[in-house]
Design an enzyme around this catalytic site. Structure first.
Site, mmCIF file in Angstrom:
data_model
loop_
_atom_site.group_PDB
_atom_site.id
_atom_site.type_symbol
_atom_site.label_atom_id
_atom_site.label_comp_id
_atom_site.label_asym_id
_atom_site.label_seq_id
_atom_site.Cartn_x
_atom_site.Cartn_y
_atom_site.Cartn_z
ATOM 1 N N HIS A 1 35.819 61.849 34.937
ATOM 2 C CA HIS A 1 35.539 62.560 36.181
ATOM 3 C C HIS A 1 36.770 62.618 37.078
ATOM 4 O O HIS A 1 36.705 63.110 38.211
ATOM 5 C CB HIS A 1 34.379 61.866 36.902
ATOM 6 N N LYS B 1 40.428 63.673 38.703
ATOM 7 C CA LYS B 1 41.138 64.913 38.986
ATOM 8 C C LYS B 1 42.560 64.535 39.384
ATOM 9 O O LYS B 1 42.817 64.117 40.511
ATOM 10 C CB LYS B 1 40.468 65.700 40.130
ATOM 11 N N HIS C 1 31.180 68.931 48.618
ATOM 12 C CA HIS C 1 31.524 68.185 47.404
ATOM 13 C C HIS C 1 32.550 67.089 47.684
ATOM 14 O O HIS C 1 32.994 66.396 46.775
ATOM 15 C CB HIS C 1 32.070 69.164 46.350
ATOM 16 N N LYS D 1 34.372 63.619 48.675
ATOM 17 C CA LYS D 1 34.064 62.200 48.494
ATOM 18 C C LYS D 1 35.029 61.413 49.385
ATOM 19 O O LYS D 1 36.117 61.027 48.955
ATOM 20 C CB LYS D 1 34.233 61.765 47.036
ATOM 21 N N ASP E 1 36.783 53.083 61.062
ATOM 22 C CA ASP E 1 37.398 52.664 62.327
ATOM 23 C C ASP E 1 38.690 53.398 62.675
ATOM 24 O O ASP E 1 39.484 52.907 63.486
ATOM 25 C CB ASP E 1 37.686 51.152 62.301
ATOM 26 N N ASP F 1 56.645 66.519 37.667
ATOM 27 C CA ASP F 1 57.995 65.929 37.634
ATOM 28 C C ASP F 1 57.997 64.455 38.038
ATOM 29 O O ASP F 1 59.041 63.921 38.433
ATOM 30 C CB ASP F 1 58.957 66.707 38.547
#
Length: 487
Positions: free
Chosen positions: A225, A227, A405, A407, A412, A232
């Site tokens: 899952h 990404k 979508h 996450k 604080d 370089d």
């Protein structure tokens, strides 16, 4: 007639007995946590026959050899330098500033459980909209001189997916090292032949750990899952966006797509590069396809940013749920507020209790979830837990402007997490994930401003509104909650 009914009854009892024996054997022959064990036993018992088909998709674990392959690759850790950094924090005088002390303990946690370096002086850009993200990403790839490493759960065979593939083919033809790692289930409908021309011009492409297609690999759990893009060895991308037209708001079902992604320049890229190399090598069966010479990918990066961060990876190959432990650490460290965005809110008991304790302690706990489902059972379970937390003083927002979508977790105004891991069982236990944990008030302040802006496109769902939901809807939420350990 009586004899016939007797035969039918005994036959049914025999089927039930055989099904129950098979269910017990299937569930208990593999080690798993108690909640998932009982959830699967419930499914296999109440849905004879068909329950085993569901188990084939959702319940089977990865073969031991595959887990060992991914586990062995986590040894790419530059251990001596990490040990020196850990000793610096251990020997550091106890700081008087509470903020520094909280940073220090969180940093040491990730050093201990994930061998994660703290990197300072990163430049970090935040993207919340697909068009801006993909333009910058494609520009960076087009400017690549040495290597482009791409790892996504989803790379679709659609307009943006083909644009990316064409660009990667061009870079490979120029002599740039191009490697693409994708999840065969998340990239549904994309056959290995999709990358044939990329391979012909010198690039590489492979599915993560699994079989070459979903026809042979129909295991829905234990997916890649993550990404990750590393260019370089100097520019890195991490967050919630995948590669597909829906992430640009081109799919009417979802409407505008609201996500959060980071572009990093600085030492934080090393953690992403290390993770990609580990995943790539674990997925390669032939030694000649693996990466053995690491030094070209870890060159010094000249940058003058002000963001300190750690990249943390977790997956089912490890005994500890590392990103979940990070979430717990952040929640328990909060003194003023906890702001969370997640498309799937299916926390285990430890996260659920931590959020309840925070809310009852007077901490401002806010959680934003989508107002529309993309997976029916998952969304009903999300609603169940949103209702529970609302009853304990947590403010629940339904995001209205398309599909949410992102996450993210902000604490604080001091610390934040952005990555691929949702606040659910699947991200904690079943999938391979990666998050960036950030220690920079400027960056966290920017993330919190984005959250406040999203509130304008959201509505608060109160405990009274949850209580007034139709009874049948609440029944579906409760049933979905029973299956939450395996969703």
């Amino acid at each position: 007639m009586a004899i016939t009914w007797t035969i039918i009854m005994w036959s049914l009892l025999l089927v039930i007995l055989v099904n129950e024996i098979a269910a017990i054997y299937t569930v208990f022959r593999e080690k798993r946590d108690i909640a998932a064990t009982w959830a699967w036993l419930l499914v296999l018992t109440l849905i004879p026959g068909f329950g085993f088909i569901l188990y084939a998709f959702f319940g089977r674990k990865l073969p031991h050899k595959q887990l060992e392959r991914i586990k062995s690759q986590t040894q790419l850790k530059l251990r001596q330098a990490l040990e020196e950094q850990k000793q610096q924090f251990i020997n550091m005088p106890k700081p008087k500033d509470q903020t520094v002390q909280i940073y220090r303990r969180t940093i040491m946690l990730f050093q201990s459980i994930d061998a994660s370096f703290l990197t300072r002086h990163n430049n970090v850009s935040i993207f919340t909209e697909g068009n801006a993200l993909f333009k910058k990403l494609f520009d960076d790839i087009a400017a690549a001189k040495k290597s482009v490493h791409v790892e996504f759960y989803t790379i679709y065979n659609d307009e943006i997916g083909n644009e990316l593939r064409t660009l990667l083919e061009q870079k490979a033809a120029e002599g740039v090292e191009v490697r693409v790692l994708y999840d065969s289930w998340g990239s549904m409908g994309v056959w290995p032949s999709f990358y044939d021309h990329l391979r012909e011009v010198g690039g590489y492409a492979a599915p993560f750990l699994m079989s070459r297609s979903n026809f042979f690999d129909f295991r829905i759990n234990y997916r890649d899952h993550r990404k990750i893009v590393v260019i370089d060895g100097e520019i890195g991308y991490i967050g919630g966006f995948n590669i597909g037209d829906q992430y640009l708001g081109r799919v009417p079902k979802f409407g505008p797509w609201r996500d959060t992604h980071l572009r990093i320049i600085g030492g934080g890229v090393y953690g992403l590069q290390r993770r990609f190399i580990g995943d790539w090598n674990a997925s390669m069966k032939k030694d000649e396809d693996k990466i053995f010479h690491y030094h070209p990918y870890f060159r010094p990066i000249k940058v003058h940013g002000n963001v300190a961060l750690q990249t943390v990876a977790s997956g089912p190959e490890a005994p500890l749920e590392k990103i979940k432990m990070g979430y717990l650490r952040l929640i328990n460290a909060a003194q003023d507020h906890i702001w969370i965005q997640t498309p799937y809110l299916i926390p285990d008991d430890s996260i659920l209790d931590a959020l309840r304790v925070a809310a009852h302690s007077g901490i401002d706990v806010r959680i934003m979830i989508p107002s529309m489902p993309d997976h029916a059972f998952v969304y009903r379970a999300t609603q169940y837990y949103a209702r529970d937390l609302a009853n304990h003083g947590v403010t629940i927002y339904y995001y209205q402007q398309g599909f949410l979508h992102a996450k993210t977790m902000m604490i604080d105004g001091r610390m934040a997490s952005v990555g691929s891991a949702n606040l659910d069982f699947r991200s904690f236990k079943l999938n391979f994930e990666v998050n960036a944990f950030i220690y920079s008030q400027d960056t966290v302040d920017e993330l919190e401003k984005i959250f406040v802006n999203d509130i304008r496109n959201s509505r608060v769902i109160t405990p009274e509104m949850f209580a007034n939901q139709p009874r049948w809807l609440r029944i579906k939420q409760t049933i979905s909650r029973l299956l939450s350990p395996i969703l």
